[in-house]
Design an enzyme around this catalytic site. Sequence first.
Site, PDB file in Angstrom:
ATOM      1  N   SER A 136      39.831  41.394  26.459  1.00 27.29           N
ATOM      2  CA  SER A 136      40.191  40.281  26.067  1.00 27.29           C
ATOM      3  C   SER A 136      38.936  39.391  25.606  1.00 27.29           C
ATOM      4  O   SER A 136      37.846  40.040  25.850  1.00 27.29           O
ATOM      5  CB  SER A 136      40.620  39.380  27.219  1.00 27.29           C
ATOM      6  OG  SER A 136      40.805  37.857  26.943  1.00 27.29           O
ATOM      7  N   TYR A 149      40.845  35.911  35.794  1.00 26.97           N
ATOM      8  CA  TYR A 149      41.590  36.723  34.635  1.00 26.97           C
ATOM      9  C   TYR A 149      40.390  37.085  33.838  1.00 26.97           C
ATOM     10  O   TYR A 149      40.184  38.372  33.642  1.00 26.97           O
ATOM     11  CB  TYR A 149      42.225  35.990  33.709  1.00 26.97           C
ATOM     12  CG  TYR A 149      42.668  36.546  32.603  1.00 26.97           C
ATOM     13  CD1 TYR A 149      43.768  37.445  32.329  1.00 26.97           C
ATOM     14  CD2 TYR A 149      41.936  36.285  31.267  1.00 26.97           C
ATOM     15  CE1 TYR A 149      44.148  37.928  31.244  1.00 26.97           C
ATOM     16  CE2 TYR A 149      42.534  36.855  30.166  1.00 26.97           C
ATOM     17  CZ  TYR A 149      43.373  37.698  30.038  1.00 26.97           C
ATOM     18  OH  TYR A 149      43.892  38.315  28.914  1.00 26.97           O
TER      19      TYR A 149
END
Length: 253
Positions: A136, A149
């Site tokens: 990500s 996250y």
Amino acid sequence: MTGTVFITGAANGIGLASARSFAAAGYNIAMSDLDADRCTEAAKTVDAPTSVHRVDVRDKASIEAAFAQACDRFGPITHVHANAGVSNMKRALELTEADWDFNFDVNAKGVFFTNQVAVGHFLEHGTKGVIVNTASLAAKVGAPLLAHYSASKFAVIGWTQALAREHAKDGIRVNAVCPGFVKTPMQDREIAWEAELLGSTPEAVFRSYIDQTPLGRIETPEDVADVVVFLASDGARFMTGQGINVTGGVYMT
């Protein structure tokens, strides 16, 4: 035939786009997801020989069983896209142990298990296989409201680099993609959460994503999938241990 790719989190979003892009490149497609019914429906939109497997990436035995089934159908798996992921949003000091574990169990441990099974499979079958992990933008720069996250995705990058170094001698390549603001069902949920946490509106949050993107539009799953297929191809034969930004310029280092 180019080979057989095993994809986790393939029922929608980046995983489904990846299946379609690999199909266009001539691969057999083994699609897996926790939601097998949705994955079965998604497979109908993939123009290639496909198999569908219910996989919980938190359970290594589940992945091993799916690999065996896919191998029975297509022969040895040659490529893997470890894509399954989850998120939820909270301020860092409001995160619970359950929030932390939820993200790490899927995003980090799920990649760990999937990659372990993949490398074992490649070695067993004498395959110089290729793995692409979905990390990500949040694996490169800490994301507010997504601290847990971010931490799980930073772990994916570290794991990718270490695994690539260990198994380069076996001809196995391991890379990661780092998407930015991608229009997926996960993003739809995050926009609603972020708007609520910031006292804003979903429309304003969505606009902020575009404003942060130098290329001036929201990212599509296909933007990511095409890079995944490139990393899997012989065109990327001298690339391993990389975390490739696919962010439209949001992050450039």
